[in-house]
Design an enzyme around this catalytic site. Structure first.
Site, short mmCIF file in Angstrom:
data_model
loop_
_atom_site.label_atom_id
_atom_site.label_comp_id
_atom_site.label_asym_id
_atom_site.label_seq_id
_atom_site.Cartn_x
_atom_site.Cartn_y
_atom_site.Cartn_z
N LYS A 139 -7.81 -0.39 -9.81
CA LYS A 139 -8.26 -1.19 -8.55
C LYS A 139 -9.72 -0.45 -8.27
O LYS A 139 -9.65 0.71 -8.07
CB LYS A 139 -7.50 -1.06 -7.38
N TYR A 194 -2.22 5.62 -3.81
CA TYR A 194 -3.31 6.61 -3.61
C TYR A 194 -2.85 7.66 -4.09
O TYR A 194 -1.79 8.38 -3.81
CB TYR A 194 -3.47 6.72 -2.04
N GLY A 217 -14.09 -10.20 0.16
CA GLY A 217 -14.63 -11.22 0.76
C GLY A 217 -14.18 -12.80 0.83
O GLY A 217 -14.91 -13.82 1.08
N HIS A 254 -13.36 -3.07 -2.27
CA HIS A 254 -12.66 -2.30 -1.09
C HIS A 254 -13.12 -3.22 0.13
O HIS A 254 -12.93 -2.65 1.35
CB HIS A 254 -12.78 -0.90 -0.81
N ARG A 299 -17.65 5.19 8.19
CA ARG A 299 -17.28 4.10 8.96
C ARG A 299 -17.75 4.34 10.34
O ARG A 299 -17.16 4.79 11.15
CB ARG A 299 -16.04 3.65 8.77
N THR A 315 -5.57 2.47 -7.13
CA THR A 315 -6.96 2.59 -6.27
C THR A 315 -7.77 3.80 -6.67
O THR A 315 -7.45 4.76 -6.19
CB THR A 315 -6.70 2.48 -4.84
N ASP A 365 -10.58 -9.12 -5.37
CA ASP A 365 -10.64 -9.15 -4.03
C ASP A 365 -12.02 -8.89 -3.44
O ASP A 365 -13.14 -8.32 -4.36
CB ASP A 365 -9.52 -8.52 -3.29
N SER A 372 0.88 -1.17 0.03
CA SER A 372 -0.04 0.02 -0.01
C SER A 372 0.81 1.30 0.04
O SER A 372 1.94 1.10 0.35
CB SER A 372 -0.96 0.08 1.25
N ARG A 406 -15.50 -1.47 2.51
CA ARG A 406 -15.04 -0.28 3.66
C ARG A 406 -15.42 1.14 2.98
O ARG A 406 -15.55 1.85 3.66
CB ARG A 406 -13.48 -0.54 3.82
N GLN A 450 0.75 -0.29 -4.62
CA GLN A 450 -0.60 0.44 -4.77
C GLN A 450 -0.33 1.87 -4.53
O GLN A 450 0.04 2.31 -3.70
CB GLN A 450 -1.58 -0.15 -3.88
#
Ligand code: FNR
Length: 389
Positions: free
Chosen positions: A262, A155, A318, A286, A190, A181, A316, A131, A289, A153
């Site tokens: 992503k 951001y 689950g 994600h 959240r 992403t 991805d 990340s 989230r 990855q």
């Protein structure tokens, strides 16, 4: 003499059992999750376990797997299996990878979880998508992965020079693809973390890539160790960029590494990504989230795969076991990302526990392929997979 198979791991365990030795780490997700909940600091556990809204999409991601079933084929010569996969010029021993997890650094007990994950990657051959949000800078993490290739990855920050610096650093550090992403240019709602005011980044955690970057440091009047609050304020200002299709040409111009998007769940977005010369699609929501109220990511996978054609599709959201991996592969994924289970394994016992978990997932996948008659991944991808009910 047959070559070693991932499924052989079960006999290692059973033979140990003859001497009264049982696995040090749970081989299943549910027990691992409980173990992690008992050892993680509450605020790290809340951040990892939580999702958006009432977490309905997060739960649906997991339960979706129970709605698909693979029809076995017999007399198919699956005595030996080949789980290897080619991805962006990397030859991988198996079709799984470690999904990017921004607080993985906080999940191991020494708070250097990115390094622990990289060590597990080196030992297992399972690549890591590192990340942007790490406890240790990407250059420190990368060598610990040894010969196992890794991906970075991104951001994408609003400061384009900083984005360029991250990509250049990732390339220099040896990462083999850039995963951009798209669904997290701001944080989803959240409640678990909101109710406790819990956002680890604002306390200065997992910002090592920023705090080691000359472009970011130039934006600060004082270094982060002298004024952490000002540094994290600056970070929150620039960290999330709501990218548009037109920005892809700029991202493309930053690197010759394969670019992967992503967070793609709609076939039309896949087609547009292809038109923009993207090298791979990463179908994911994600882990529920970011936005609640969405369909499980698994349900989006078949139409994403169809639209992707020859492009590799990572998946991805689950995935909890080897049979989940098998279902995602049977629905067309090229490689499957392990998310929360990997955070819980690191919490339970660092790199050793993570290696054991990855061996367990690959063993279950391999044995399913053995028993259901799929000697290779192309055979599994061509399997009859049905939605139940
Ligand atoms: C994530 N995920 C994520 N994704 C990403 O692109 N960059 C990141 O830094 C993070 N950080 C992150 C932190 C935590 C705590 C979690 C649980 C997840 C999303 C991750 O890559 C993946 O999409 C999900 O974890 C998949 O959902 P499950 O299988 O973990 O439920």
């Amino acid at each position: 003499m047959t070559k070693p198979q991932y499924g052989d791991y079960q006999f290692d365990i059973y033979f140990d059992g003859l001497d009264g030795v049982v696995p040090r780490w749970p081989v299943d997700f549910a027990t691992l999750e409980q173990k992690a909940a008992s050892v993680l600091p509450w605020w790290v556990h809340s951040y990892v376990a939580g999702g958006c809204g009432d977490e309905g999409t997060q739960r649906a991601n997991v339960s979706a797997f129970a709605r698909y079933g693979i029809t076995p084929r017999m007399l198919n010569g699956a005595y030996e299996r080949d789980l290897s996969v080619d991805l962006f010029g990397m030859r991988l021993a198996g079709p799984v990878f470690l999904a990017p997890i921004g607080v993985i650094g906080l999940c191991s007990q020494d708070f250097h979880g990115d390094i622990e994950a990289a060590k597990a990657s080196a030992r297992s051959g399972v690549p890591m998508v590192a990340s942007t949000l790490t406890q240790d800078p990407m250059e420190t993490v990368a060598p610990h992965a040894g010969d196992t290739p890794g991906m970075f990855q991104l951001y994408t920050p609003t400061d384009r020079d900083l984005a360029a610096s991250f990509v250049e650093r990732a390339e220099r550090a040896g990462y083999r693809a850039i995963v951009v992403t798209l669904d997290t240019w701001t944080t989803g709602w959240r409640p678990r973390d909101l109710n406790t005011g819990n956002f680890p980044q604002l306390r200065g955690h997992v910002l090592a890539n920023y705090f080691s970057d000359p472009v970011f440091l130039k934006r600060l009047a004082k270094p982060p160790h002298e004024d952490l609050r000002a540094a994290t304020r600056e970070w929150i200002k620039i960290w999330g960029n709501s990218l548009q299709w037109a920005d892809l040409a700029w991202l493309r111009s930053l690197t010759s590494l394969p670019l992967v998007l992503k967070g793609i769940c709609h076939p039309e977005d896949v087609r547009r990504a292809k038109d923009h010369g993207i090298d791979g699609i990463y179908c994911s929501n994600h882990g529920g989230r970011q936005a609640n109220g969405g369909l499980p990511a698994l349900d989006a996978l078949p139409s994403v795969v169809e639209a992707a054609g020859d492009l590799p599709v990572l998946f991805d959201s689950g995935v909890r076991s080897g049979s989940d991996v098998a279902k995602a592969l049977a629905l067309g994924a090229t490689a499957v990302g392990i998310g929360r289970p990997y955070a819980y394994a690191l919490a339970a016992g660092g790199a050793d526990a993570l290696v054991s978990q990855l061996r367990s997932i690959l063993a279950e996948l391999d044995l399913l392929m053995a028993i259901d008659g799929f000697p290779t991944l192309p055979a599994l991808r061509a399997a009859d997979v049905h939605r139940v009910g």
